[in-house]
Structure formats: structure tokens, C-alpha cells
Design a protein around this motif. Structure first.
Motif, PDB file in Angstrom:
ATOM      1  N   GLN A   1       0.882  -1.198  -0.034  1.00 50.42           N
ATOM      2  CA  GLN A   1       0.007  -0.140   0.137  1.00 50.42           C
ATOM      3  C   GLN A   1       0.928   1.317   0.014  1.00 50.42           C
ATOM      4  O   GLN A   1       0.333   2.141  -0.678  1.00 50.42           O
ATOM      5  CB  GLN A   1      -0.841   0.030   1.210  1.00 50.42           C
ATOM      6  N   GLU A   2       2.001   0.978   0.819  1.00 50.54           N
ATOM      7  CA  GLU A   2       2.988   2.355   0.819  1.00 50.54           C
ATOM      8  C   GLU A   2       3.587   2.548  -0.693  1.00 50.54           C
ATOM      9  O   GLU A   2       3.504   3.715  -0.956  1.00 50.54           O
ATOM     10  CB  GLU A   2       3.915   2.061   1.673  1.00 50.54           C
TER      11      GLU A   2
ATOM     12  N   GLU B   1       2.158   1.715  -3.601  1.00 53.70           N
ATOM     13  CA  GLU B   1       1.089   2.581  -4.318  1.00 53.70           C
ATOM     14  C   GLU B   1       0.915   3.938  -3.923  1.00 53.70           C
ATOM     15  O   GLU B   1       0.838   4.672  -4.764  1.00 53.70           O
ATOM     16  CB  GLU B   1      -0.169   1.855  -4.129  1.00 53.70           C
ATOM     17  N   ASN B   2       0.994   4.198  -2.643  1.00 55.88           N
ATOM     18  CA  ASN B   2       0.915   5.667  -2.220  1.00 55.88           C
ATOM     19  C   ASN B   2       1.815   6.663  -2.695  1.00 55.88           C
ATOM     20  O   ASN B   2       1.994   7.969  -3.257  1.00 55.88           O
ATOM     21  CB  ASN B   2       0.733   5.823  -0.742  1.00 55.88           C
ATOM     22  N   TYR B   3       3.553   5.971  -2.742  1.00 56.12           N
ATOM     23  CA  TYR B   3       4.550   6.754  -2.818  1.00 56.12           C
ATOM     24  C   TYR B   3       4.372   6.911  -4.464  1.00 56.12           C
ATOM     25  O   TYR B   3       4.983   7.665  -5.189  1.00 56.12           O
ATOM     26  CB  TYR B   3       5.740   6.219  -2.598  1.00 56.12           C
TER      27      TYR B   3
ATOM     28  N   ASP C   1       1.574   7.769  -6.080  1.00 56.80           N
ATOM     29  CA  ASP C   1       0.626   8.560  -6.319  1.00 56.80           C
ATOM     30  C   ASP C   1       1.160   9.924  -6.237  1.00 56.80           C
ATOM     31  O   ASP C   1       1.557  10.461  -5.033  1.00 56.80           O
ATOM     32  CB  ASP C   1      -0.729   8.302  -5.444  1.00 56.80           C
TER      33      ASP C   1
ATOM     34  N   ASP D   1      -0.696  12.829  -5.826  1.00 52.80           N
ATOM     35  CA  ASP D   1      -1.513  13.693  -4.867  1.00 52.80           C
ATOM     36  C   ASP D   1      -1.062  13.321  -3.616  1.00 52.80           C
ATOM     37  O   ASP D   1      -1.076  14.046  -2.555  1.00 52.80           O
ATOM     38  CB  ASP D   1      -2.982  13.252  -4.880  1.00 52.80           C
ATOM     39  N   TYR D   2      -0.745  11.890  -3.060  1.00 51.93           N
ATOM     40  CA  TYR D   2      -0.153  11.620  -1.679  1.00 51.93           C
ATOM     41  C   TYR D   2       0.888  12.104  -1.566  1.00 51.93           C
ATOM     42  O   TYR D   2       1.227  12.553  -0.522  1.00 51.93           O
ATOM     43  CB  TYR D   2      -0.220   9.843  -1.777  1.00 51.93           C
ATOM     44  N   ILE D   3       1.994  12.088  -2.605  1.00 53.09           N
ATOM     45  CA  ILE D   3       3.254  12.748  -2.310  1.00 53.09           C
ATOM     46  C   ILE D   3       3.289  14.195  -1.963  1.00 53.09           C
ATOM     47  O   ILE D   3       3.615  14.801  -1.028  1.00 53.09           O
ATOM     48  CB  ILE D   3       4.186  12.515  -3.433  1.00 53.09           C
TER      49      ILE D   3
ATOM     50  N   GLU E   1       0.528  15.823  -0.544  1.00 55.45           N
ATOM     51  CA  GLU E   1       0.070  16.013   0.761  1.00 55.45           C
ATOM     52  C   GLU E   1       0.919  15.696   1.870  1.00 55.45           C
ATOM     53  O   GLU E   1       1.028  16.455   2.628  1.00 55.45           O
ATOM     54  CB  GLU E   1      -1.224  14.928   0.653  1.00 55.45           C
ATOM     55  N   VAL E   2       1.811  14.641   1.715  1.00 54.46           N
ATOM     56  CA  VAL E   2       2.951  14.680   2.774  1.00 54.46           C
ATOM     57  C   VAL E   2       3.805  15.565   2.750  1.00 54.46           C
ATOM     58  O   VAL E   2       4.380  15.861   3.679  1.00 54.46           O
ATOM     59  CB  VAL E   2       3.542  13.091   2.390  1.00 54.46           C
TER      60      VAL E   2
ATOM     61  N   ARG F   1       2.149  18.284   4.624  1.00 51.93           N
ATOM     62  CA  ARG F   1       2.056  18.093   5.756  1.00 51.93           C
ATOM     63  C   ARG F   1       3.238  18.055   7.039  1.00 51.93           C
ATOM     64  O   ARG F   1       3.341  18.482   8.008  1.00 51.93           O
ATOM     65  CB  ARG F   1       1.188  16.972   6.201  1.00 51.93           C
TER      66      ARG F   1
END
Length: 133
Positions: free
Chosen positions: A90-91, A93-95, A97, A99-101, A103-104, A107
Motif C-alpha cells: 500500500q505504501e 502504491e501511495n508513493y 501517487d 497527490d499523496y506525495i 499531501e505528505v 503536512r
């Protein structure tokens, strides 16, 4: 007639018969002693074999129990590793993406887009709930 009886000599058949019977009795006694010895030896050998077989079975059963415990432990570790693998996938896939990068980065690193301003406001409600728990 009484004179005729005195002249007849007694046959010693009874003595030969008694000797034969004593010889047969001694032979039978030796056979019984031999049989008793053989049965005793068979019993001892049987007991030794039974003891060794019992020791082998007990040691095998203890090894089986130890292997079952180890198998259970390994099954639990395997389940934990599967969960870890799912989390890592899942991580990944998130990395991948964007949009996720973004957001991180906003934040954790306080990065902004051009012309954007970020205000960090403390969240008192969550802190109070955590302290009460």
C-alpha cells in the motif's frame, strides 16, 4: 507245588522299569528347567524390546509436540509478515501517487505551491481526548 515256587527266580523287571522311570523323570525335569530358562530369556528380551520401543515412542512424541509448537509460532509469524507485506505494498502504491506525495510534503515538510500559504492550527479536541483515555 510249593517246592516249584521256591525254585523260580524272580525277574528283575521292576528294577529296570524303575530305572527307566527315573531316567525319564530326570529327562523331564531337565526339559522343564530348560523350558523355564528359555521362557525367562524370552520374557527378558521381550521386556527389553518393549522398554526400548516405549522410549522411542516417547521421544518421538516429544519431538512431534515441539515441532507442532514451532509450526504454530511460524504460522503466527507468517500471518504478521503477510500483514506487513500488504502495508508495504500500500505504501508503494501511495508513493507512486502524486497527490499523496503532495499531501505528505505539505503536512510533514511544510512545502507549498506557488502563491499558497499554509497555516498549522493545533487540534485541541484530539489532544484532550487522548489525555482522558
Amino acid at each position: 507245588m510249593s517246592k516249584d515256587r521256591k525254585k523260580v527266580t524272580a525277574i528283575h523287571r521292576d528294577k529296570h522299569y524303575e530305572q527307566e522311570q527315573e531316567r525319564l523323570a530326570a529327562r523331564e525335569a531337565r526339559r522343564r528347567i530348560g523350558l523355564r530358562r528359555r521362557l525367562t530369556m524370552i520374557g527378558i528380551v521381550g521386556a527389553v524390546v518393549l522398554i526400548f520401543a516405549s522410549i522411542g515412542l516417547v521421544s518421538q512424541q516429544s519431538m512431534i509436540d515441539a515441532n507442532e509448537k514451532e509450526q504454530q509460532l511460524l504460522d503466527e509469524q507468517y500471518a504478521e509478515l503477510q500483514l506487513e507485506q500488504q502495508r508495504l505494498e500500500q505504501e508503494i502504491e501511495n508513493y507512486n501517487d502524486i497527490d499523496y506525495i503532495a499531501e505528505v510534503a505539505r503536512r510533514d515538510l511544510y512545502l507549498t505551491k506557488p502563491g499558497e500559504t499554509i497555516f498549522k492550527v493545533p487540534e485541541y479536541e484530539e489532544d484532550e481526548e487522548d489525555e482522558d483515555s
